[in-house]
Design an enzyme around this catalytic site. Structure first.
Site, mmCIF file in Angstrom:
data_model
loop_
_atom_site.group_PDB
_atom_site.id
_atom_site.type_symbol
_atom_site.label_atom_id
_atom_site.label_comp_id
_atom_site.label_asym_id
_atom_site.label_seq_id
_atom_site.Cartn_x
_atom_site.Cartn_y
_atom_site.Cartn_z
ATOM 1 N N SER A 28 0.792 -1.097 -0.700
ATOM 2 C CA SER A 28 0.030 0.215 0.062
ATOM 3 C C SER A 28 1.198 1.509 0.110
ATOM 4 O O SER A 28 0.716 2.249 0.036
ATOM 5 C CB SER A 28 -0.787 -0.134 1.058
ATOM 6 O OG SER A 28 0.128 0.174 2.262
ATOM 7 N N HIS A 257 25.197 4.174 -2.878
ATOM 8 C CA HIS A 257 24.826 4.481 -4.432
ATOM 9 C C HIS A 257 25.701 4.738 -4.949
ATOM 10 O O HIS A 257 26.017 4.668 -5.593
ATOM 11 C CB HIS A 257 23.539 5.682 -4.766
ATOM 12 C CG HIS A 257 22.330 5.686 -4.158
ATOM 13 N ND1 HIS A 257 21.323 4.307 -3.924
ATOM 14 C CD2 HIS A 257 21.341 6.412 -4.016
ATOM 15 C CE1 HIS A 257 20.260 4.460 -3.296
ATOM 16 N NE2 HIS A 257 19.742 5.634 -3.406
#
Length: 507
Positions: A28, A257
């Site tokens: 959700s 990253h």
């Protein structure tokens, strides 16, 4: 292209046959809606999911079928009748079940539901494969993994557990998380996603380095002066300041990253192209990187400017916060190839534009050479926006002049390649999971090596309450930035005429 697609389909089939149940936890939430489901839909549309696939969404929210469908389709791109047909098919293979993350009864109910789905598809032993995708906050990683291991783990097929960063907050917490997960799932069943490893240009770094012979001799301290790896975001932390304050820019994007990009740029040639050889090479590199010091760091925090609020204007952020929203960190590799070459990682929020790139700056022409004082050559890998590789070099100005100008060899993907669709990072990574390819996922010992580089600095910042330098929202960063990077040999030539992508030479 058709043959490549068939090859990928065969690789998926070799690993998991023709059946799998994918359970998306946090179905959700934003991450699932914006990234996970669009990637699954693209893979389904391309015929890259097994024929007998079923996708079950799971979350604590009590959603009706209509509400569930609305959430998982909100970010899908439906551009044709063919797309609409595929969407109708896709929705037939997905459903939603509500449950808790810390209650045994919820896990038992989920397992019963999955078994019923497997029975409906007439799956036999060896076909009952399950992929558990945790699009969840780190606070529930372990309760969910424990519930899955105890109640939902398949004894008649393969199991795959997918978790998203952050993987801990420092070396100690990361090590404990790896230990706890290791008691529940085997390492080869765990896929730690860093979505930067799924980006097209990041996946191209190995090919660029090792498939082009001319680059090999120049890829070292003999030719390279410095390497800059930059991630700039033009927006702040609006809406997630409370979360961000707990992690800061270093934990949010640099330890993961940017360090992954750094590893691929700097690692030695792997023994092979198999996943473990690649990950071995990355781990070996990281173990040769010195822990970052405060002296090799510049920290910043954006303040209100250009009608944009400052970081501490967010009600969820403490007024005495020292959380860096910007950092420039210098990494040093203790090996022969990169001796005395600074790798400068720069990342920040609330900056002047959006950009992720690697900029390799080569050494100056030697003193006494024919062209002493010529502009430095640069190799730039633009990761986003708009994938590109370009090499800036010196050239004679066309015409009668003998003047030197800076120009480039430019490979901008959208200009060079026709009929190109660059897949979203998650699309490629989920396909890798189905193919059992771990090359683009973080191994436990790699996490350990990465945190050893960053943890001392993070602890010092928090222990000594190091104040970040203020910088205006929408700027390049703190005013100290240029002087800071200049210390490490970075040269910015404001006196050089250079226009991209087209330059006039008629004046």
């Amino acid at each position: 292209m058709a043959s490549e697609l068939k090859k990928l389909q065969e690789q998926v089939s070799q690993q998991i046959g023709d059946a799998i149940t994918i359970i998306v936890f946090g179905a959700s939430g934003d991450l699932a809606g914006k990234k996970t489901y669009p990637a699954l839909f693209k893979l389904y549309s391309a015929g890259l999911l097994p024929k007998k696939v079923h996708i079950t969404g799971y979350a604590r929210s009590d959603l009706s079928r209509e509400e569930y469908v609305k959430r998982i389709t909100a970010h899908l791109k439906i551009n044709s009748d063919s797309d609409k047909k595929k969407l109708d098919e896709f929705l037939k293979i997905t459903d939603y079940t509500q449950g808790q993350y810390d209650q045994d009864e919820s896990w038992k109910t989920l397992d019963k539901h999955v078994k019923e789905l497997e029975q409906e598809r007439n799956l036999e032993k060896g076909q009952k494969n399950r992929l558990f995708y945790m699009a969840l906050p780190p606070s529930v990683f372990l309760p969910v993994a424990a519930g899955l291991s105890k109640y939902v783990y398949s004894s008649e097929g393969h199991n795959r557990l997918v978790i998203e960063k952050p993987f801990g907050k420092d070396l100690e917490s990361s090590t404990q998380l790896a230990k706890d997960l290791g008691e529940l799932f085997k390492e080869d069943e765990i896929y730690r996603i860093d979505h930067y490893l799924g980006k097209e240009m990041v996946k191209n770094i190995m090919t660029l380095r090792f498939a082009n012979m001319f680059l090999g001799p120049m890829w070292s301290a003999e030719s390279i002066d410095n390497v800059q790896i930059t991630l700039k975001e033009p927006f702040g932390t609006e809406g997630r300041g409370g979360y961000f304050d707990e992690y800061n820019i270093i934990r949010d994007v640099m330890q993961n990253h940017l360090l992954q990009v750094f590893s691929l740029v700097a690692m030695e040639k792997p023994a092979g192209r198999d996943p473990e050889s690649i990950r071995d090479a990355k781990v070996d590199l990281l173990r040769h990187v010195k822990p970052i010091t405060l002296e090799d760091s510049l920290l910043g925090q954006y303040v209100a400017s250009n009608d944009k609020p400052g970081y501490k204007d967010d009600d969820t952020v403490p007024q005495d916060s020292i959380c860096p929203t910007f950092a420039t960190l210098v990494l040093w590799i203790e090996n022969e190839r990169w001796k005395k070459v600074p790798f400068i990682l720069k990342a920040g929020k609330g900056l002047d534009n959006a950009k992720v790139e690697v900029r390799i700056q080569f050494k100056d022409t030697p003193k006494g050479s024919l062209y002493e004082g010529a502009v430095r050559d640069e190799l730039v890998l633009r990761i986003q926006p708009g994938e590109a590789i370009y090499f800036k070099f010196n050239n004679k100005r066309p015409g009668l002049s003998q003047q030197i100008i800076t120009t480039d060899l430019d490979l901008t993907y959208k200009d060079r390649y026709k009929d190109m669709r660059v897949p979203d990072a998650y699309e490629g990574l989920i396909l890798d999971i189905l193919r059992s390819d771990h090359a683009n996922f973080v191994r436990d010992d790699e996490l350990d090596a990465a945190w050893r580089i960053f943890t001392p600095l993070l602890h010092k910042i928090e222990r000594d309450r190091i104040e970040p330098k203020p910088y205006p929202y929408g700027s390049r960063g703190p005013k100290e930035l240029d002087d800071f990077v200049k210390k490490y040999g970075v040269v910015r030539r404001s006196d050089v005429e250079y226009q991209w992508p087209v330059q006039s030479v008629g004046k």
